[in-house]
Design an enzyme around this catalytic site. Structure first.
Site, PDB file in Angstrom:
ATOM      1  N   HIS A  56      37.143  41.150  32.252  1.00  0.00           N
ATOM      2  CA  HIS A  56      38.103  40.566  33.190  1.00  0.00           C
ATOM      3  C   HIS A  56      38.110  41.382  34.476  1.00  0.00           C
ATOM      4  O   HIS A  56      37.830  42.586  34.469  1.00  0.00           O
ATOM      5  CB  HIS A  56      39.510  40.568  32.597  1.00  0.00           C
ATOM      6  CG  HIS A  56      39.692  39.607  31.473  1.00  0.00           C
ATOM      7  ND1 HIS A  56      40.923  39.067  31.164  1.00  0.00           N
ATOM      8  CD2 HIS A  56      38.822  39.084  30.570  1.00  0.00           C
ATOM      9  CE1 HIS A  56      40.796  38.262  30.123  1.00  0.00           C
ATOM     10  NE2 HIS A  56      39.528  38.260  29.746  1.00  0.00           N
ATOM     11  N   GLU A  58      40.504  42.568  36.233  1.00  0.00           N
ATOM     12  CA  GLU A  58      41.418  43.715  36.206  1.00  0.00           C
ATOM     13  C   GLU A  58      40.796  44.898  35.479  1.00  0.00           C
ATOM     14  O   GLU A  58      40.900  46.035  35.945  1.00  0.00           O
ATOM     15  CB  GLU A  58      42.737  43.348  35.502  1.00  0.00           C
ATOM     16  CG  GLU A  58      43.495  42.209  36.142  1.00  0.00           C
ATOM     17  CD  GLU A  58      43.197  40.848  35.535  1.00  0.00           C
ATOM     18  OE1 GLU A  58      44.140  40.041  35.433  1.00  0.00           O
ATOM     19  OE2 GLU A  58      42.033  40.580  35.172  1.00  0.00           O
ATOM     20  N   CYS A  86      46.470  38.642  31.904  1.00  0.00           N
ATOM     21  CA  CYS A  86      46.680  38.276  30.505  1.00  0.00           C
ATOM     22  C   CYS A  86      47.287  39.480  29.774  1.00  0.00           C
ATOM     23  O   CYS A  86      47.474  40.552  30.354  1.00  0.00           O
ATOM     24  CB  CYS A  86      45.354  37.870  29.864  1.00  0.00           C
ATOM     25  SG  CYS A  86      44.192  39.239  29.650  1.00  0.00           S
ATOM     26  N   CYS A  89      45.022  42.621  29.936  1.00  0.00           N
ATOM     27  CA  CYS A  89      44.972  43.260  31.248  1.00  0.00           C
ATOM     28  C   CYS A  89      46.300  43.930  31.600  1.00  0.00           C
ATOM     29  O   CYS A  89      46.313  45.009  32.206  1.00  0.00           O
ATOM     30  CB  CYS A  89      44.547  42.254  32.309  1.00  0.00           C
ATOM     31  SG  CYS A  89      42.825  41.728  32.080  1.00  0.00           S
TER      32      CYS A  89
END
Length: 155
Positions: A56, A58, A86, A89
């Site tokens: 991801h 992040e 999410c 993260c």
């Protein structure tokens, strides 16, 4: 320059990374980590290209920031991300000691905060931080355009 102007500028930089992700056929999410007015980490979604479920934006930005600082502790840093983080993260932000998260688009189906998992505010944890929506139509548009294009290829 006001704090809101600075936040918008960093969010715009994250949006540039989201567009790079889209060009690589990744879900267009971008992120930057800022400390004392300097970008110390950048990232974009890379799950498809890297065949990595934790790729991801992040996670990539936080990892890059930690490497550039020579420490996993990113005390005082702010994460700017185009889409609401999410659960994974948001937990990574807690673990990295991020001071604040600013995101440009809410995610009702996958965003930790929208789903009610505000553990960034949980007093039982050893680190708490603010997470704020700085609504950016551009962040939403890059995502909706990406998925419209995907759906049109399926039909």
């Amino acid at each position: 320059m006001t704090a809101d102007d600075a936040d918008s500028g960093y969010l715009f930089r994250a949006l540039e990374f989201a567009r790079l992700a889209a060009a690589e056929d990744e879900v267009p999410v971008g992120a930057v980590v800022v400390l004392d007015g300097a970008i110390i980490g950048e990232g974009r979604n890379s799950r498809e290209k890297g065949m990595n479920p934790v790729g991801h934006a992040e996670i990539c930005a936080i990892s890059n920031a930690a490497r550039s600082m020579g420490s996993w502790r990113l005390d005082g840093a702010v994460l700017y991300v185009t889409l609401e983080p999410c659960l994974m993260c948001l937990a990574a932000c807690q673990q990295a000691r991020i001071a604040r998260v600013v995101y440009g688009a809410a995610d009702a189906k996958g965003g930790a905060i929208s789903l009610g998992y505000r553990f960034n505010e949980d007093g039982r944890l050893n680190h708490r931080f603010d997470a704020v929506l700085l609504e950016s139509p551009e962040c939403s548009v890059v995502l909706s355009d990406f998925f419209k294009k995907k759906r049109s290829k399926v039909l």
